[in-house]
Design a protein around this motif. Structure first.
Motif, PDB file in Angstrom:
ATOM      1  N   PRO A   7      15.211  24.804 -17.712  1.00 15.45           N
ATOM      2  CA  PRO A   7      16.127  23.925 -16.977  1.00 15.45           C
ATOM      3  C   PRO A   7      15.877  23.992 -15.464  1.00 15.45           C
ATOM      4  CG  PRO A   7      17.343  25.452 -18.406  1.00 15.45           C
ATOM      5  CD  PRO A   7      15.901  25.820 -18.479  1.00 15.45           C
ATOM      6  N   GLU A   8      16.275  22.951 -14.781  1.00 20.42           N
ATOM      7  CA  GLU A   8      16.071  22.864 -13.322  1.00 20.42           C
ATOM      8  C   GLU A   8      16.769  24.003 -12.588  1.00 20.42           C
ATOM      9  OE1 GLU A   8      13.971  20.915 -11.885  1.00 20.42           O
ATOM     10  OE2 GLU A   8      13.522  19.813 -13.707  1.00 20.42           O
ATOM     11  N   GLU A   9      17.903  24.445 -13.088  1.00 18.84           N
ATOM     12  CA  GLU A   9      18.617  25.551 -12.444  1.00 18.84           C
ATOM     13  C   GLU A   9      17.778  26.827 -12.484  1.00 18.84           C
ATOM     14  OE1 GLU A   9      19.833  23.616 -14.853  1.00 18.84           O
ATOM     15  OE2 GLU A   9      21.732  22.778 -14.168  1.00 18.84           O
ATOM     16  N   THR A  10      17.102  27.044 -13.611  1.00 17.52           N
ATOM     17  CA  THR A  10      16.248  28.223 -13.743  1.00 17.52           C
ATOM     18  C   THR A  10      15.076  28.146 -12.774  1.00 17.52           C
ATOM     19  OG1 THR A  10      16.852  28.415 -16.069  1.00 17.52           O
ATOM     20  CG2 THR A  10      14.859  29.580 -15.363  1.00 17.52           C
ATOM     21  N   LEU A  11      14.445  26.987 -12.711  1.00 23.61           N
ATOM     22  CA  LEU A  11      13.321  26.808 -11.776  1.00 23.61           C
ATOM     23  C   LEU A  11      13.771  26.989 -10.332  1.00 23.61           C
ATOM     24  CD1 LEU A  11      11.530  23.764 -13.435  1.00 23.61           C
ATOM     25  CD2 LEU A  11      10.861  26.175 -13.520  1.00 23.61           C
ATOM     26  N   GLY A  12      14.939  26.453  -9.996  1.00 22.18           N
ATOM     27  CA  GLY A  12      15.478  26.626  -8.640  1.00 22.18           C
ATOM     28  C   GLY A  12      15.756  28.083  -8.328  1.00 22.18           C
ATOM     29  N   GLY A  13      16.256  28.824  -9.314  1.00 21.89           N
ATOM     30  CA  GLY A  13      16.495  30.251  -9.131  1.00 21.89           C
ATOM     31  C   GLY A  13      15.206  31.030  -8.931  1.00 21.89           C
ATOM     32  N   ILE A  14      14.166  30.654  -9.674  1.00 22.70           N
ATOM     33  CA  ILE A  14      12.863  31.315  -9.524  1.00 22.70           C
ATOM     34  C   ILE A  14      12.294  31.056  -8.140  1.00 22.70           C
ATOM     35  CG2 ILE A  14      10.465  31.290 -10.324  1.00 22.70           C
ATOM     36  CD1 ILE A  14      11.616  30.827 -13.171  1.00 22.70           C
ATOM     37  N   VAL A  15      12.360  29.801  -7.687  1.00 22.60           N
ATOM     38  CA  VAL A  15      11.860  29.461  -6.349  1.00 22.60           C
ATOM     39  C   VAL A  15      12.631  30.234  -5.286  1.00 22.60           C
ATOM     40  CG1 VAL A  15      11.723  27.599  -4.633  1.00 22.60           C
ATOM     41  CG2 VAL A  15      10.946  27.195  -6.969  1.00 22.60           C
ATOM     42  N   LEU A  64       3.608  31.444  -0.238  1.00 21.45           N
ATOM     43  CA  LEU A  64       4.698  31.762  -1.156  1.00 21.45           C
ATOM     44  C   LEU A  64       6.036  31.305  -0.602  1.00 21.45           C
ATOM     45  CD1 LEU A  64       5.594  33.239  -3.785  1.00 21.45           C
ATOM     46  CD2 LEU A  64       5.879  35.273  -2.380  1.00 21.45           C
ATOM     47  N   THR A  65       6.260  31.500   0.676  1.00 22.26           N
ATOM     48  CA  THR A  65       7.550  31.175   1.280  1.00 22.26           C
ATOM     49  C   THR A  65       7.524  29.817   1.964  1.00 22.26           C
ATOM     50  OG1 THR A  65       6.947  32.359   3.296  1.00 22.26           O
ATOM     51  CG2 THR A  65       8.146  33.602   1.626  1.00 22.26           C
ATOM     52  N   SER A  66       6.927  28.840   1.310  1.00 25.08           N
ATOM     53  CA  SER A  66       6.816  27.522   1.939  1.00 25.08           C
ATOM     54  C   SER A  66       8.124  26.747   1.798  1.00 25.08           C
ATOM     55  CB  SER A  66       5.668  26.724   1.320  1.00 25.08           C
ATOM     56  OG  SER A  66       5.973  26.378  -0.008  1.00 25.08           O
ATOM     57  N   PHE A  67       8.533  26.138   2.877  1.00 26.97           N
ATOM     58  CA  PHE A  67       9.789  25.400   2.877  1.00 26.97           C
ATOM     59  C   PHE A  67       9.745  24.137   2.011  1.00 26.97           C
ATOM     60  CE2 PHE A  67      13.354  22.976   4.551  1.00 26.97           C
ATOM     61  CZ  PHE A  67      14.343  23.936   4.448  1.00 26.97           C
ATOM     62  N   PRO A  68       8.617  23.454   1.838  1.00 23.95           N
ATOM     63  CA  PRO A  68       8.626  22.287   0.938  1.00 23.95           C
ATOM     64  C   PRO A  68       9.060  22.619  -0.489  1.00 23.95           C
ATOM     65  CG  PRO A  68       6.698  22.191   2.323  1.00 23.95           C
ATOM     66  CD  PRO A  68       7.364  23.529   2.585  1.00 23.95           C
ATOM     67  N   ASP A  69       8.725  23.814  -0.986  1.00 24.88           N
ATOM     68  CA  ASP A  69       9.188  24.211  -2.317  1.00 24.88           C
ATOM     69  C   ASP A  69      10.711  24.353  -2.342  1.00 24.88           C
ATOM     70  OD1 ASP A  69       6.599  24.307  -3.264  1.00 24.88           O
ATOM     71  OD2 ASP A  69       6.371  26.441  -2.821  1.00 24.88           O
ATOM     72  N   ILE A  70      11.255  24.918  -1.291  1.00 21.11           N
ATOM     73  CA  ILE A  70      12.703  25.088  -1.205  1.00 21.11           C
ATOM     74  C   ILE A  70      13.379  23.721  -1.135  1.00 21.11           C
ATOM     75  CG2 ILE A  70      14.584  26.018   0.204  1.00 21.11           C
ATOM     76  CD1 ILE A  70      12.417  28.058   1.229  1.00 21.11           C
ATOM     77  N   ALA A  71      12.846  22.847  -0.294  1.00 17.99           N
ATOM     78  CA  ALA A  71      13.430  21.513  -0.158  1.00 17.99           C
ATOM     79  C   ALA A  71      13.317  20.718  -1.453  1.00 17.99           C
ATOM     80  CB  ALA A  71      12.755  20.763   0.989  1.00 17.99           C
ATOM     81  N   GLY A  72      12.198  20.865  -2.147  1.00 15.68           N
ATOM     82  CA  GLY A  72      12.032  20.172  -3.427  1.00 15.68           C
ATOM     83  C   GLY A  72      13.038  20.661  -4.458  1.00 15.68           C
ATOM     84  N   SER A  73      13.236  21.966  -4.529  1.00 17.41           N
ATOM     85  CA  SER A  73      14.229  22.517  -5.464  1.00 17.41           C
ATOM     86  C   SER A  73      15.637  22.094  -5.075  1.00 17.41           C
ATOM     87  CB  SER A  73      14.143  24.044  -5.499  1.00 17.41           C
ATOM     88  OG  SER A  73      12.932  24.449  -6.074  1.00 17.41           O
ATOM     89  N   ALA A  74      15.923  22.082  -3.785  1.00 21.95           N
ATOM     90  CA  ALA A  74      17.244  21.660  -3.325  1.00 21.95           C
ATOM     91  C   ALA A  74      17.493  20.202  -3.688  1.00 21.95           C
ATOM     92  CB  ALA A  74      17.370  21.855  -1.815  1.00 21.95           C
ATOM     93  N   SER A  75      16.499  19.373  -3.515  1.00 23.16           N
ATOM     94  CA  SER A  75      16.627  17.956  -3.861  1.00 23.16           C
ATOM     95  C   SER A  75      16.863  17.781  -5.360  1.00 23.16           C
ATOM     96  CB  SER A  75      15.359  17.215  -3.430  1.00 23.16           C
ATOM     97  OG  SER A  75      15.388  15.889  -3.864  1.00 23.16           O
ATOM     98  N   LEU A  77      18.106  20.025  -7.491  1.00 23.53           N
ATOM     99  CA  LEU A  77      19.430  20.538  -7.852  1.00 23.53           C
ATOM    100  C   LEU A  77      20.539  19.595  -7.387  1.00 23.53           C
ATOM    101  CD1 LEU A  77      18.962  24.343  -7.165  1.00 23.53           C
ATOM    102  CD2 LEU A  77      19.174  23.208  -9.387  1.00 23.53           C
ATOM    103  N   ALA A  78      20.374  18.982  -6.228  1.00 23.15           N
ATOM    104  CA  ALA A  78      21.361  18.003  -5.761  1.00 23.15           C
ATOM    105  C   ALA A  78      21.439  16.826  -6.726  1.00 23.15           C
ATOM    106  CB  ALA A  78      21.003  17.516  -4.356  1.00 23.15           C
ATOM    107  N   GLY A  79      20.294  16.423  -7.273  1.00 18.27           N
ATOM    108  CA  GLY A  79      20.290  15.343  -8.257  1.00 18.27           C
ATOM    109  C   GLY A  79      20.892  15.760  -9.583  1.00 18.27           C
ATOM    110  N   VAL A  80      20.602  16.978 -10.035  1.00 12.34           N
ATOM    111  CA  VAL A  80      21.145  17.475 -11.310  1.00 12.34           C
ATOM    112  C   VAL A  80      22.665  17.537 -11.257  1.00 12.34           C
ATOM    113  CG1 VAL A  80      21.334  19.551 -12.750  1.00 12.34           C
ATOM    114  CG2 VAL A  80      19.096  18.735 -12.035  1.00 12.34           C
ATOM    115  N   TYR A  90      21.997  25.309  -1.035  1.00 13.10           N
ATOM    116  CA  TYR A  90      20.782  25.974  -1.509  1.00 13.10           C
ATOM    117  C   TYR A  90      19.827  26.224  -0.338  1.00 13.10           C
ATOM    118  CZ  TYR A  90      16.575  26.733  -4.362  1.00 13.10           C
ATOM    119  OH  TYR A  90      15.443  27.250  -4.935  1.00 13.10           O
ATOM    120  N   CYS A  91      19.592  25.209   0.477  1.00 14.55           N
ATOM    121  CA  CYS A  91      18.709  25.363   1.650  1.00 14.55           C
ATOM    122  C   CYS A  91      19.292  26.353   2.652  1.00 14.55           C
ATOM    123  CB  CYS A  91      18.480  24.018   2.330  1.00 14.55           C
ATOM    124  SG  CYS A  91      17.343  22.942   1.474  1.00 14.55           S
TER     125      CYS A  91
END
Length: 160
Positions: A7-15, A64-75, A77-80, A90-91
């Motif tokens: 699930p997207e929540e799991t992926l967001g947590g991993i990121v 590893l700590t790239s902000f685009p990954d964080i922003a992508g996960s935040a986007s 999760l905001a949609g979910v 999240y950001c």
């Protein structure tokens, strides 16, 4: 059965977890790099720690700590959750947590290099073997997971 994405929540947590751990490690290795810098031309252990720390703090961990990954996960999760607030929180949590963990890593790296220099040297000496093992394990895992659903790696399930 076929493998399904988590699930997207799991992926967001991993990121989030990878980025926060990466922030701590980036701070840690920034300190070990600075402490080994002055003697790197005259002492082999200092050169080893400097090169490994440079690779960590300015190479691997920056990816590893790239902000685009964080922003992508935040986007995502905001949609979910259909809530912009979730994405913003999240950001914000990542940025504030990352800053705190980076500074904690800097202090920890400084203390570790001052008090446990031999441990830092051993970590830098054995790390290349660990990364090679992780790459081999990832390759092997890809082959195994691809064969679980009867398909070859690189082929869609059901067409193997």
């Amino acid at each position: 059965g076929a493998w399904r994405a988590p699930p997207e929540e799991t992926l967001g947590g991993i990121v989030l977890a990878l980025n926060l751990v990466g922030c701590f490690m980036e701070g840690f290795f920034k300190s070990t790099k600075l402490l080994s810098q002055t003697l790197r031309h005259t002492q082999a252990a200092h050169a080893l720690v400097f090169i490994a720390s440079q690779g960590f703090s300015e190479g691997f961990l920056n990816v590893l700590t790239s902000f685009p990954d964080i922003a992508g996960s935040a986007s995502t999760l905001a949609g979910v959750y259909d809530s912009m607030s979730v994405g913003v929180f999240y950001c914000l949590f990542q940025v504030v947590g990352g800053i705190i963990l980076y500074h904690w890593g800097r202090r920890s790296g400084w203390r570790c290099a001052q008090r446990h220099w031999s441990v830092v040297v051993q970590l830098c000496r054995f790390w290349p073997f660990v990364t090679r093992g992780l790459v081999a394990m990832a390759f092997g895992l890809t082959l195994v997971v691809g064969s679980l659903d009867g398909s070859a790696p690189g082929r869609p399930p059901g067409r193997g």
